[in-house]
Design a protein around this motif. Structure first.
Motif, PDB file in Angstrom:
ATOM      1  N   CYS A  66      69.705 -12.936  60.815  1.00 16.37           N
ATOM      2  CA  CYS A  66      68.384 -13.386  60.458  1.00 16.37           C
ATOM      3  C   CYS A  66      68.439 -14.761  59.703  1.00 16.37           C
ATOM      4  CB  CYS A  66      67.906 -12.570  59.263  1.00 16.37           C
ATOM      5  SG  CYS A  66      67.442 -10.731  59.662  1.00 16.37           S
ATOM      6  N   TRP A  88      59.470 -12.281  60.626  1.00 17.24           N
ATOM      7  CA  TRP A  88      60.839 -12.062  60.117  1.00 17.24           C
ATOM      8  C   TRP A  88      61.354 -13.533  59.776  1.00 17.24           C
ATOM      9  CZ3 TRP A  88      64.081  -8.466  58.872  1.00 17.24           C
ATOM     10  CH2 TRP A  88      63.894  -7.159  59.374  1.00 17.24           C
ATOM     11  N   LYS A  95      64.104 -14.176  51.455  1.00 15.24           N
ATOM     12  CA  LYS A  95      65.450 -13.652  51.014  1.00 15.24           C
ATOM     13  C   LYS A  95      66.531 -14.462  50.524  1.00 15.24           C
ATOM     14  CE  LYS A  95      68.750 -10.069  52.828  1.00 15.24           C
ATOM     15  NZ  LYS A  95      69.918 -10.965  53.010  1.00 15.24           N
ATOM     16  N   CYS A 120      68.767   3.460  51.975  1.00 15.43           N
ATOM     17  CA  CYS A 120      69.285   2.859  53.344  1.00 15.43           C
ATOM     18  C   CYS A 120      69.435   4.161  54.537  1.00 15.43           C
ATOM     19  CB  CYS A 120      70.814   2.377  52.957  1.00 15.43           C
ATOM     20  SG  CYS A 120      70.956   0.833  52.164  1.00 15.43           S
ATOM     21  N   LEU A 125      65.653   0.258  53.150  1.00 16.56           N
ATOM     22  CA  LEU A 125      66.147  -0.780  52.727  1.00 16.56           C
ATOM     23  C   LEU A 125      67.468  -1.082  53.723  1.00 16.56           C
ATOM     24  CD1 LEU A 125      66.696  -0.853  48.836  1.00 16.56           C
ATOM     25  CD2 LEU A 125      65.290  -2.387  50.509  1.00 16.56           C
ATOM     26  N   ALA A 128      67.566  -6.176  57.053  1.00 16.82           N
ATOM     27  CA  ALA A 128      67.854  -7.386  57.116  1.00 16.82           C
ATOM     28  C   ALA A 128      69.333  -7.813  56.772  1.00 16.82           C
ATOM     29  CB  ALA A 128      66.917  -8.226  56.215  1.00 16.82           C
ATOM     30  N   SER A 129      69.903  -6.861  55.824  1.00 17.04           N
ATOM     31  CA  SER A 129      71.246  -7.019  55.532  1.00 17.04           C
ATOM     32  C   SER A 129      72.234  -6.601  56.703  1.00 17.04           C
ATOM     33  CB  SER A 129      71.588  -6.236  54.364  1.00 17.04           C
ATOM     34  OG  SER A 129      70.880  -6.442  53.145  1.00 17.04           O
ATOM     35  N   GLU A 142      73.183  -8.758  48.687  1.00 12.96           N
ATOM     36  CA  GLU A 142      72.064  -8.545  49.799  1.00 12.96           C
ATOM     37  C   GLU A 142      71.171  -7.625  49.370  1.00 12.96           C
ATOM     38  OE1 GLU A 142      72.144 -10.255  53.100  1.00 12.96           O
ATOM     39  OE2 GLU A 142      73.481 -11.483  51.738  1.00 12.96           O
ATOM     40  N   PHE A 143      71.269  -6.620  48.996  1.00 13.23           N
ATOM     41  CA  PHE A 143      70.161  -5.576  48.605  1.00 13.23           C
ATOM     42  C   PHE A 143      69.398  -6.204  47.640  1.00 13.23           C
ATOM     43  CE2 PHE A 143      73.127  -2.537  50.458  1.00 13.23           C
ATOM     44  CZ  PHE A 143      72.436  -2.019  51.595  1.00 13.23           C
ATOM     45  N   GLU A 146      66.990  -8.535  49.239  1.00 13.61           N
ATOM     46  CA  GLU A 146      66.277  -8.000  49.888  1.00 13.61           C
ATOM     47  C   GLU A 146      65.062  -7.241  49.125  1.00 13.61           C
ATOM     48  OE1 GLU A 146      66.485  -4.494  53.368  1.00 13.61           O
ATOM     49  OE2 GLU A 146      68.436  -5.432  52.676  1.00 13.61           O
ATOM     50  N   TYR A 186      59.111  -3.796  56.218  1.00 12.59           N
ATOM     51  CA  TYR A 186      59.132  -4.069  54.496  1.00 12.59           C
ATOM     52  C   TYR A 186      57.711  -3.731  54.169  1.00 12.59           C
ATOM     53  CZ  TYR A 186      63.814  -5.263  55.234  1.00 12.59           C
ATOM     54  OH  TYR A 186      65.178  -5.528  55.463  1.00 12.59           O
TER      55      TYR A 186
END
Length: 216
Positions: A66, A88, A95, A120, A125, A128-129, A142-143, A146, A186
């Motif tokens: 991303c 995106w 992000k 997850c 969630l 993207a990660s 990362e989370f 996000e 999202y």
């Protein structure tokens, strides 16, 4: 396994709300009704940085990246994959900018909180990660980034108000996605009752801190 502390989620949400409230990110007195301005957000983050921040689009081979951030002594480079749609690209840029405000050393360990894992598993969630790191577990950082990006693009209070205004009808995800220039995935996450309950639990930790991010 490590634990993603609720207080870290709460702090990330507070920082994200400060970014959403920064000059120009949303029109003044708009109650977050339009879409967030990436340019204004970039200007704000740059104003608090001691070194230049470069945001650019590049072409990556493959479908998973991303965006990528590289930190040097004299600059920070954020490269957003141009092989994505505009929604995106906006999410990826926001992000990465959120990372610059919320990252700590403690947040760089693998996630292990059961609530995060459940979100997850449900696909709310991690998308993207996963795109950025398909072969290894995502870090807490990362989370948190996000979650922060969702909060910037569709603040909790705005999402809750949209749900209330639609009463028994479902909020039209496609329309909101177009209005907010935000990935549908999202938007759906921001409106999900389990996700909102998760955020609400984090907000409760801030009751004595006069948080504007969410309910008190």
């Amino acid at each position: 396994m490590y634990t993603l502390e609720p207080i870290n989620v709460a702090r990330a949400l507070v920082e994200a709300t400060k970014l959403a409230d920064a000059p120009g990110v949303y029109p003044e007195d708009s109650n977050y009704k339009s879409h967030a301005s990436v340019d204004a957000l970039l200007d704000h983050v740059r104003s608090g940085s001691e070194i230049p921040i470069i945001l650019r689009e590049v072409t990556y081979q493959g479908e998973y990246i991303c965006a990528r951030m590289e930190r040097y002594k004299d600059r920070i480079e954020i490269s957003v994959n141009s092989n994505q749609d505009e929604k995106w690209k906006r999410f990826a840029a926001i992000k990465e900018l959120a990372h610059l405000k919320i990252d700590t050393i403690e947040n760089c360990s693998p996630y292990g909180d059961e609530r995060i894992e459940e979100l997850c598993r449900r696909g709310l969630l991690g998308l993207a990660s996963e795109k950025n790191h398909p072969s290894k577990p995502a870090t807490q950082s990362e989370f948190l980034a996000e979650i922060a990006a969702i909060q910037i693009m569709y603040p909790y209070r705005r999402a809750a108000q949209d749900i209330e205004e639609h009463m028994e009808k479902r909020v039209p995800i496609l329309r909101v996605s177009l209005e907010r220039q935000m990935p549908e995935h999202y938007v759906a996450t921001a409106l999900d009752i389990e996700y909102m309950t998760f955020l609400n639990a984090a907000f409760q930790l801030l009751n004595g801190e006069n948080s504007k991010a969410g309910p008190s």
